[in-house]
Design an enzyme around this catalytic site. Structure first.
Site, short mmCIF file in Angstrom:
data_model
loop_
_atom_site.label_atom_id
_atom_site.label_comp_id
_atom_site.label_asym_id
_atom_site.label_seq_id
_atom_site.Cartn_x
_atom_site.Cartn_y
_atom_site.Cartn_z
N SER A 32 0.83 -1.21 0.00
CA SER A 32 0.00 0.00 0.00
C SER A 32 0.86 1.26 0.00
CB SER A 32 -0.90 0.02 1.24
OG SER A 32 -2.18 -0.46 0.96
N CYS A 35 3.05 7.17 3.19
CA CYS A 35 3.81 8.41 3.18
C CYS A 35 5.05 8.27 4.05
CB CYS A 35 2.95 9.56 3.68
SG CYS A 35 1.67 10.05 2.50
N ALA A 67 1.65 8.40 -1.69
CA ALA A 67 0.89 9.42 -2.42
C ALA A 67 1.87 10.43 -3.00
CB ALA A 67 -0.09 10.10 -1.49
N TYR A 192 -8.69 13.65 0.90
CA TYR A 192 -7.90 14.49 0.02
C TYR A 192 -8.76 14.98 -1.15
CZ TYR A 192 -4.23 12.73 3.03
OH TYR A 192 -3.49 12.41 4.13
N ARG A 240 -8.13 4.41 -5.67
CA ARG A 240 -8.37 4.21 -4.23
C ARG A 240 -9.52 5.11 -3.79
NH1 ARG A 240 -4.43 3.55 1.00
NH2 ARG A 240 -4.65 1.40 0.30
N ARG A 334 1.19 -1.17 7.30
CA ARG A 334 1.95 -1.24 8.55
C ARG A 334 2.63 -2.60 8.76
NH1 ARG A 334 -2.31 2.18 9.55
NH2 ARG A 334 -1.80 4.13 10.63
#
Length: 366
Positions: A32, A35, A67, A192, A240, A334
Site C-alpha cells: 500500500s 507516506c 501518495a 484528500y 483508491r 503497517r
C-alpha cells in the site's frame, strides 16, 4: 491482453498469480502507499530506494509509491514525494528498475491533498504550516470550508482550477510511465482533494461539480478519462476510494458501488477500498480486517476487481480474503513496515512457494 474476471472459476489463493491487462502479478500481495515524509522538493532519494526496493526483494507482487503529488501545492507536507515535474523522473526510474528486476510490479499513486495540504510531518505534530514554516497558501478544495477548527480555510477551486488539476493528473501519469511504472493509482480517498469532491460533507458547491451524486463524482471521472488518454491501454489503472465516511449524511458504501460501476466503464481495473478521512473526530470501528466487507461489497455488486486493506496482518487472514472471494488482492501497509519480508514468511506458513531471491535461499526454512 489477458484479463481475469472477478467471477473467474479458477481457484484463487494468496499466492495464485493474477493477470490484469498485460501485467502479470506473481501473487495477490501489494504494498500500500505509505507516506514517508522524506523528500525535498518532491524528489525521491536513497530512502525511497531502500524502502520500496526491500519490499520487492521481500516478495510482494506490486510495490506502490506513497501518495505522489501531481502539483507542488497538492502535497500533504513539504516532505512529500512528487511527480509534478520532469526532473523527478530519473530517480523514480532507478527505483522502478530495481523493483522490476526483483520480480515485482512498480506502481505509483497520484494524489492531490486538497484542503489537507501544507501540514507538518506526523512526528512534528502534523499541524498546519504557514509560509514561514515551509508551508504554502493558498490551499484548494471544492468548497471554502476548513477541514477542522485548527485548519486554514481553503480557496474553492473555480472551473479553470479544476481543469488545471485534471491536466496535472494526466501529466503526472505520463511521467510515471516514463519512469517505468506499470500501474498508476488515482488517490480519491482519505479526505484528500478528489474525495473532498465526492463527499457531501466537504462539497457544498452548486455548480456542475457539486450537489447531485453525478455532479460530485464528475471530477474523478474526468481525471480518470484524462489519465486513460495518457496511460497505455495495456497497463492497469487503479482508483483508491474511501468506501464510507462513517458519518451520517456522508459518502456511503452504496455510493461506492455506484461509483465503481461508472469507473469500470471508464477502463478502471481495480478499486482499492479504504475508508474515512473526510472529516475529523469520527468514530470508526477499527479492528482486524474491518474494511474488507467494503471490498467484498464493491466486488460483488459492481463486478470489478477490488483490493482489501486495513489491519490485515496474518497470512491465514490474507489468504482467506482471497480464497473466499472477498477481494482479488490484499494491500498491506503497517505490517510490511514491521516486516518487509512478510510475503516470504506468509508463503512458508501457508505451504506455498515464495519468491525467494537467490541471495537469501540459504536462509529459507524447510
Amino acid at each position: 491482453m489477458t484479463q481475469t474476471s472477478p467471477s473467474s472459476p479458477e481457484p484463487a489463493h494468496l499466492f495464485a498469480p493474477l493477470d490484469i491487462r498485460d501485467v502479470h502479478f506473481r501473487n495477490r500481495i501489494g504494498v500500500s502507499p505509505m507516506c514517508e515524509y522524506s523528500s525535498e522538493d518532491g524528489f525521491a532519494n536513497d530512502w525511497h530506494f531502500v524502502h520500496l526496493g526491500s519490499r520487492a526483494v521481500g516478495g510482494a507482487a506490486m510495490v506502490m509509491t506513497e501518495a505522489s503529488a501531481v502539483l507542488a501545492e497538492g502535497r500533504i507536507s513539504p516532505q512529500d514525494l512528487g511527480v509534478w515535474k520532469d526532473d523527478h523522473i530519473p530517480m523514480l526510474a532507478r527505483i522502478f528498475r530495481f523493483i522490476q528486476e526483483h520480480g515485482a510490479i512498480p506502481a505509483m499513486q497520484l494524489a492531490h491533498a486538497g484542503r489537507k495540504a501544507s501540514t507538518a510531518a506526523p512526528w512534528n505534530g502534523g499541524g498546519a504550516l504557514n509560509e514561514a514554516e515551509q508551508g504554502w497558501r493558498p490551499i484548494f478544495a471544492p468548497s471554502a470550508t476548513a477541514f477542522s477548527l485548527r485548519s486554514p480555510t481553503p480557496d474553492a477551486l473555480d472551473e479553470a482550477g479544476i481543469a488545471r488539476v485534471i491536466q496535472a493528473f494526466a501529466e503526472a501519469a505520463k511521467r510515471a510511465r516514463e519512469a517505468g511504472a506499470k500501474i498508476v493509482e488515482i488517490h480519491s480517498a482519505h479526505g484528500y482533494l478528489l474525495h473532498e469532491f465526492l463527499s457531501p460533507l466537504s462539497n457544498t458547491r452548486t455548480d456542475c461539480y457539486g450537489g447531485s451524486f453525478e455532479n460530485r463524482t464528475r471530477i474523478l471521472r474526468e481525471v480518470v478519462q484524462a489519465v486513460r488518454q495518457t496511460w497505455p491501454a495495456t497497463l492497469p489503472l487503479f482508483v483508491r476510494i474511501s468506501a464510507t465516511d462513517w458519518v451520517e449524511g456522508g459518502w456511503t458504501a452504496e455510493d461506492s458501488v455506484d461509483l465503481a460501476k461508472q469507473l469500470q466503464r471508464l477502463s478502471v481495473d481495480l478499486i482499492d477500498c479504504s475508508s474515512g478521512g473526510a472529516v475529523p473526530n469520527v468514530s470508526i470501528p477499527a479492528g482486524a480486517g474491518y474494511q474488507v466487507p467494503f471490498a467484498q461489497q464493491v466486488r460483488k455488486e459492481a463486478g470489478i476487481r477490488t483490493a482489501a486493506v486495513g489491519m490485515i496482518t496474518a497470512p491465514e487472514q490474507a489468504d482467506c480474503i482471497v480464497r473466499t472471494g472477498q477481494a482479488d488482492m490484499v494491500f498491506l501497509a503497517r505490517e510490511l513496515l514491521r516486516d518487509p519480508y512478510w510475503p516470504l514468511r506468509a508463503a512458508d506458513e501457508l505451504g506455498q512457494n515464495g519468491p525467494w531471491p537467490k541471495q537469501y535461499l540459504r536462509a529459507k526454512r524447510g
